[in-house]
Design a protein around this motif. Structure first.
Motif, PDB file in Angstrom:
ATOM      1  N   ASP A  20      50.271 -40.867  -2.171  1.00 22.74           N
ATOM      2  CA  ASP A  20      48.822 -41.086  -2.198  1.00 22.74           C
ATOM      3  C   ASP A  20      48.205 -40.394  -3.414  1.00 22.74           C
ATOM      4  O   ASP A  20      47.379 -40.977  -4.129  1.00 22.74           O
ATOM      5  CB  ASP A  20      48.156 -40.516  -0.931  1.00 22.74           C
ATOM      6  CG  ASP A  20      48.416 -41.373   0.304  1.00 22.74           C
ATOM      7  OD1 ASP A  20      49.107 -42.402   0.194  1.00 22.74           O
ATOM      8  OD2 ASP A  20      47.928 -40.996   1.385  1.00 22.74           O
ATOM      9  N   ALA A  21      48.627 -39.149  -3.637  1.00 18.27           N
ATOM     10  CA  ALA A  21      48.064 -38.372  -4.751  1.00 18.27           C
ATOM     11  C   ALA A  21      48.412 -39.004  -6.099  1.00 18.27           C
ATOM     12  O   ALA A  21      47.580 -39.025  -7.018  1.00 18.27           O
ATOM     13  CB  ALA A  21      48.568 -36.935  -4.689  1.00 18.27           C
ATOM     14  N   ASP A  54      46.186 -42.044  -6.602  1.00 19.66           N
ATOM     15  CA  ASP A  54      44.831 -41.591  -6.974  1.00 19.66           C
ATOM     16  C   ASP A  54      44.798 -41.125  -8.426  1.00 19.66           C
ATOM     17  O   ASP A  54      43.875 -41.440  -9.178  1.00 19.66           O
ATOM     18  CB  ASP A  54      44.367 -40.454  -6.054  1.00 19.66           C
ATOM     19  CG  ASP A  54      44.052 -40.946  -4.643  1.00 19.66           C
ATOM     20  OD1 ASP A  54      43.891 -42.180  -4.457  1.00 19.66           O
ATOM     21  OD2 ASP A  54      43.978 -40.105  -3.729  1.00 19.66           O
ATOM     22  N   LEU A  68      44.446 -43.550 -11.487  1.00 19.91           N
ATOM     23  CA  LEU A  68      43.144 -44.079 -11.905  1.00 19.91           C
ATOM     24  C   LEU A  68      42.702 -43.527 -13.257  1.00 19.91           C
ATOM     25  O   LEU A  68      41.877 -44.132 -13.938  1.00 19.91           O
ATOM     26  CB  LEU A  68      42.077 -43.774 -10.857  1.00 19.91           C
ATOM     27  CG  LEU A  68      42.137 -44.637  -9.596  1.00 19.91           C
ATOM     28  CD1 LEU A  68      41.127 -44.147  -8.572  1.00 19.91           C
ATOM     29  CD2 LEU A  68      41.909 -46.101  -9.931  1.00 19.91           C
TER      30      LEU A  68
END
Ligand SMILES: [Mg+2]
Length: 118
Positions: free
Chosen positions: A50-51, A54, A57
């Motif tokens: 998940d990190a 993120d 981006l």
């Protein structure tokens, strides 16, 4: 339908018809194509935490690919709705209202449970 979604649908139909592609755009083929594009979106997250997703981006190339896949998905969704005679904005609005009723804030806040388990 909102003006912007109507505008996009008209552009997509003009693009399709100028190429005589309507013959290939059966409802079934459009539904398959939407799912293939959704898979391309998932590919951007494959093997990442998940990190890491993120953090991606911050990479302009990643963000551009993400925007392209989101656009592909929306475009096929609009073509599906055009073929089926569905007002997407109206359908989405109605769905949010149904979800609002199914997931009352007092019961659903902070919970990932399905509405049948609340
Ligand atoms: Mg794509």
């Amino acid at each position: 339908m909102t003006d912007r979604l109507s505008h996009l649908t008209r552009r997509l139909v003009a693009f399709r018809d100028a190429r005589d592609w309507s013959q290939f755009h059966s409802l079934k083929n459009l539904m398959l194509s939407l799912n293939l594009e959704a898979s391309e979106l998932l590919e951007l997250a494959q093997w990442k935490s998940d990190a890491e997703v993120d953090a991606s981006l911050a990479d302009p190339a990643f963000k551009e690919r993400l925007a392209e896949e989101c656009a592909d998905i929306l475009n096929y969704l609009l073509l599906i709705c055009e073929r089926a005679g569905i007002d997407l904005a109206e359908a989405a609005d109605a769905k949010i209202s149904r979800n609002d009723a199914k997931y009352p804030v007092a019961k659903a806040r902070g919970s990932a449970k399905k509405y049948t388990e609340l």
